[in-house]
Design a protein around this motif. Structure first.
Motif, mmCIF file in Angstrom:
data_model
loop_
_atom_site.group_PDB
_atom_site.id
_atom_site.type_symbol
_atom_site.label_atom_id
_atom_site.label_comp_id
_atom_site.label_asym_id
_atom_site.label_seq_id
_atom_site.Cartn_x
_atom_site.Cartn_y
_atom_site.Cartn_z
ATOM 1 N N CYS A 1 -2.316 2.942 -25.580
ATOM 2 C CA CYS A 1 -2.948 4.224 -25.225
ATOM 3 C C CYS A 1 -4.200 3.982 -24.377
ATOM 4 C CB CYS A 1 -3.287 5.028 -26.486
ATOM 5 S SG CYS A 1 -1.832 5.729 -27.308
ATOM 6 N N TRP B 1 5.017 4.372 -21.566
ATOM 7 C CA TRP B 1 4.238 4.744 -22.766
ATOM 8 C C TRP B 1 3.680 6.164 -22.623
ATOM 9 C CZ3 TRP B 1 4.098 2.524 -27.369
ATOM 10 C CH2 TRP B 1 3.126 2.928 -28.272
ATOM 11 N N CYS C 1 -5.142 2.280 -29.598
ATOM 12 C CA CYS C 1 -4.337 1.057 -29.531
ATOM 13 C C CYS C 1 -4.354 0.564 -28.077
ATOM 14 C CB CYS C 1 -2.907 1.331 -30.015
ATOM 15 S SG CYS C 1 -1.940 2.344 -28.875
ATOM 16 N N CYS D 1 -1.943 7.840 -31.370
ATOM 17 C CA CYS D 1 -0.557 7.649 -31.809
ATOM 18 C C CYS D 1 -0.430 7.049 -33.205
ATOM 19 C CB CYS D 1 0.188 6.770 -30.811
ATOM 20 S SG CYS D 1 -0.296 5.031 -30.850
ATOM 21 N N CYS E 1 -4.795 3.759 -34.087
ATOM 22 C CA CYS E 1 -5.048 4.527 -32.866
ATOM 23 C C CYS E 1 -5.200 6.011 -33.195
ATOM 24 C CB CYS E 1 -3.891 4.316 -31.903
ATOM 25 S SG CYS E 1 -4.037 5.275 -30.373
#
Ligand SMILES: [Zn+2]
Length: 246
Positions: free
Chosen positions: A150, A171, A147, A114, A111
């Motif tokens: 996200c 998140w 990901c 992150c 990702c």
């Protein structure tokens, strides 16, 4: 207990890196560690040890870049009149596959925000739209690998409609180093902006980026395909809303 991420606290812990396969040697030369099990390079020494202007910086996910500040990710929803106007609908299947797989490869299947990867599939393609709120144009700026978590933040409306609201808010808070209440405010503001943008029905969509970067043009019936996709998405949203009301 604080769950603020390392980027905010300056704390330690292995940082996953976005390393394309053809730059593996360069990454190894920076001191990054290859984890064969996770098929990912990691920086083990914490943010503070990252050299100023060192080549390692090119591989850092946004959340760990010293020059970036939160929000690293936030909800970013397409106005309703442009639902369906996505690259999957408007390009030939093989062209879309080439573009999204290129995004995955360039990110090393991690990702961009992150550095994480999903349990079922590591990353998904996110179209980076910019909005001109005076001329009502949605402009494609690029496609990046995210990901699933996200990506679910970006598509906040869909996440709410599919029952993922709590997970996605947590998140959003964790990635940005926010409290849950701060994440809620951000999501509510994004929804208000989406309502305002969706109140206009004269949006147009500019995807010249795909032609400039990949030499790809929309299919001849792109508008019909986008419109058909839009109808399906509106029906799904309606079903979800009606389900909630029952
Ligand atoms: Zn992510």
């Amino acid at each position: 207990m604080s769950c603020r991420p390392a980027a905010v606290t300056g704390g330690h812990g292995p940082i996953p890196l976005c390393v394309p396969r053809d730059r593996a040697k360069q990454a190894a030369g920076t001191g990054a560690r290859w984890d064969a099990g996770q098929r990912c390079f990691f920086w083990d020494s914490g943010i503070a040890s990252i050299p100023e202007n060192g080549p390692i910086r090119a591989f850092l996910p946004f959340r760990f870049r010293p020059d970036r500040r939160p929000p690293y990710v936030r909800p970013w929803m397409v106005p309703q009149s442009l639902w369906g106007w996505n690259l999957r609908a408007m390009l030939r299947r093989e062209d879309w596959d080439r573009i999204r797989r290129d995004a995955y490869r360039r990110a090393g299947y991690r990702c961009r925000i992150c550095g994480g990867a999903g349990p079922d599939h590591p990353v998904e393609a996110d179209e980076g739209w910019a909005y001109d709120d005076t001329r009502f144009v949605q402009v494609l700026k690029g496609v990046i690998a995210l990901c699933p978590d996200c990506h679910a933040v970006r598509h906040w409306g869909r996440s709410m409609a599919t029952g993922k609201e709590q997970h996605v808010l947590r998140w959003l808070a964790w990635i940005n180093g926010w409290t849950y209440a701060e994440a809620r405010v951000c999501a509510d503001e994004a929804m208000a902006l989406w309502h305002w943008r969706s109140g206009h029905t004269d949006w147009t969509c500019d995807i010249r980026w795909v032609e400039k970067v990949f030499g790809v043009r929309p299919v001849a019936d792109a508008m019909d395909r986008a419109a058909a996709t839009q109808q399906g998405l509106i029906a799904l949203a309606r079903q979800s809303r009606d389900g909630e009301m029952r």
